[in-house]
Design a protein around this motif. Sequence first.
Motif, PDB file in Angstrom:
ATOM      1  N   ARG A  76      -0.182  19.569  20.630  1.00  0.00           N
ATOM      2  CA  ARG A  76      -0.512  19.491  21.994  1.00  0.00           C
ATOM      3  C   ARG A  76      -0.776  20.514  22.564  1.00  0.00           C
ATOM      4  O   ARG A  76       0.014  21.736  22.529  1.00  0.00           O
ATOM      5  CB  ARG A  76       0.612  18.626  22.729  1.00  0.00           C
ATOM      6  N   ASN A  77      -1.891  20.650  23.395  1.00  0.00           N
ATOM      7  CA  ASN A  77      -2.346  21.832  24.269  1.00  0.00           C
ATOM      8  C   ASN A  77      -2.903  21.394  25.579  1.00  0.00           C
ATOM      9  O   ASN A  77      -3.950  20.523  25.528  1.00  0.00           O
ATOM     10  CB  ASN A  77      -3.439  22.662  23.302  1.00  0.00           C
ATOM     11  N   ASN A  78      -2.239  21.824  26.614  1.00  0.00           N
ATOM     12  CA  ASN A  78      -2.865  21.381  27.750  1.00  0.00           C
ATOM     13  C   ASN A  78      -2.773  19.873  28.173  1.00  0.00           C
ATOM     14  O   ASN A  78      -3.977  19.601  28.668  1.00  0.00           O
ATOM     15  CB  ASN A  78      -4.283  22.141  28.145  1.00  0.00           C
ATOM     16  N   ASP A  79      -1.695  19.313  27.708  1.00  0.00           N
ATOM     17  CA  ASP A  79      -1.712  17.644  27.817  1.00  0.00           C
ATOM     18  C   ASP A  79      -2.826  16.859  27.070  1.00  0.00           C
ATOM     19  O   ASP A  79      -2.962  15.816  27.543  1.00  0.00           O
ATOM     20  CB  ASP A  79      -1.719  17.316  29.240  1.00  0.00           C
ATOM     21  N   ASP A 133      -1.077  33.856  22.473  1.00  0.00           N
ATOM     22  CA  ASP A 133      -2.173  33.179  22.691  1.00  0.00           C
ATOM     23  C   ASP A 133      -3.013  32.921  21.572  1.00  0.00           C
ATOM     24  O   ASP A 133      -4.191  32.404  21.751  1.00  0.00           O
ATOM     25  CB  ASP A 133      -3.069  34.067  23.332  1.00  0.00           C
ATOM     26  N   LYS A 161      -5.791  11.274  24.526  1.00  0.00           N
ATOM     27  CA  LYS A 161      -4.462  11.582  25.767  1.00  0.00           C
ATOM     28  C   LYS A 161      -3.484  10.385  25.551  1.00  0.00           C
ATOM     29  O   LYS A 161      -2.365  10.823  26.273  1.00  0.00           O
ATOM     30  CB  LYS A 161      -5.299  11.161  27.216  1.00  0.00           C
ATOM     31  N   ASP A 182      -9.080  29.107  20.527  1.00  0.00           N
ATOM     32  CA  ASP A 182      -9.411  27.950  21.335  1.00  0.00           C
ATOM     33  C   ASP A 182      -9.170  26.589  20.757  1.00  0.00           C
ATOM     34  O   ASP A 182      -9.650  25.507  20.934  1.00  0.00           O
ATOM     35  CB  ASP A 182     -10.797  27.972  21.955  1.00  0.00           C
TER      36      ASP A 182
END
Length: 343
Positions: A180-183, A244, A208, A273
């Motif tokens: 999961r990353n940024n919802d 990061d 989502k 990313d």
Amino acid sequence: MIELTDPKIQKYLTPYRYEKPVLHGSGILGAFDEKAVDIPFVFWHQNKYYMLYTGFDGKGYQSALATSDDLLHWEHKGVILKRNLDSDRWDRIGGAATWMIKESDDFNQIPKLGKVDGKYWLVYHSYPSTGYENGPAEIGLAWTEDEELLDWHFPDKPCFSWKDGADWEAGGLYKACIIRNNDIWYMFYNAKDKEERWTEQTGVATSKDLLHWERYEGNPVMKVNRESWDERFVSDPYIVKDGDIWVNFYFGYGKIYEDGHSHAQEGLALSADLLHWEKVREPILSFGPEGTYYSGHVHKASIVKKDDTLYHFYCATCPWKEGDPTSAYGEYRTICVAANKKF
């Protein structure tokens, strides 16, 4: 390409191998793991270490749990993903469970299961026919509310299929991992094309709700390199986050070595990313010399960092020899572990 000597990747290297496999098949006629074990996924749950793993009996995969107090000595707990040949389900052959959704994807934390909507979630793939990986597999998501992790509910249909994909994945799907990353949920998976001498590469889809998945238009995000050791396979992602940076422990395959064989070996790639990855030039965990239990393949990572020790679980193979407890097509296949310090 990142060089193997680059200081920034030294923390991910595990050059010291435990002297013997930590788990092998039972060799018992008719048992789910009669011929081999495969695909470890290790985590902490209810004051014990757990391993999700797959067994092979000659007809197909079924999946189980084992437990441990020290990450080295494991005891079988129970089979949780079974075959049901009397049904007409899409996963009637059984399946290879490869991942459970974790509380955190942080490389520096011991992996623990995380609940979504009050449930634990398991990712698996299933093949349409009996035999060894026979036919194009599809991916499903099962769930449980059982804290013993023994009673699972399996979906009536796959959540992700090669039928909706591109040519590079038309031969079927293999291991998936979900982070999961940024919802947003990211499901990384490797897949093969339909060539007789096929190629495996890694793609990603996002969701989502864990139910509806959309493929990234730039797939595959991890590609083979026809001029390198991973010229045919870039497979079985295990992805964690370190600060990061996202870190992918994968395996590559394809190069023919001096012994006349190709060997699966563990590789590493970094990303900022999740979509653009830079590989380490050479394997980070290689096959061994003749006579070792890892002289064939070294692949399918599961990573556990406990305090200052990094454990790298993997599936190892070698030619079967008299006295080995199991054999699958002349191969002894086990689950092993390496670390960043001597055992």
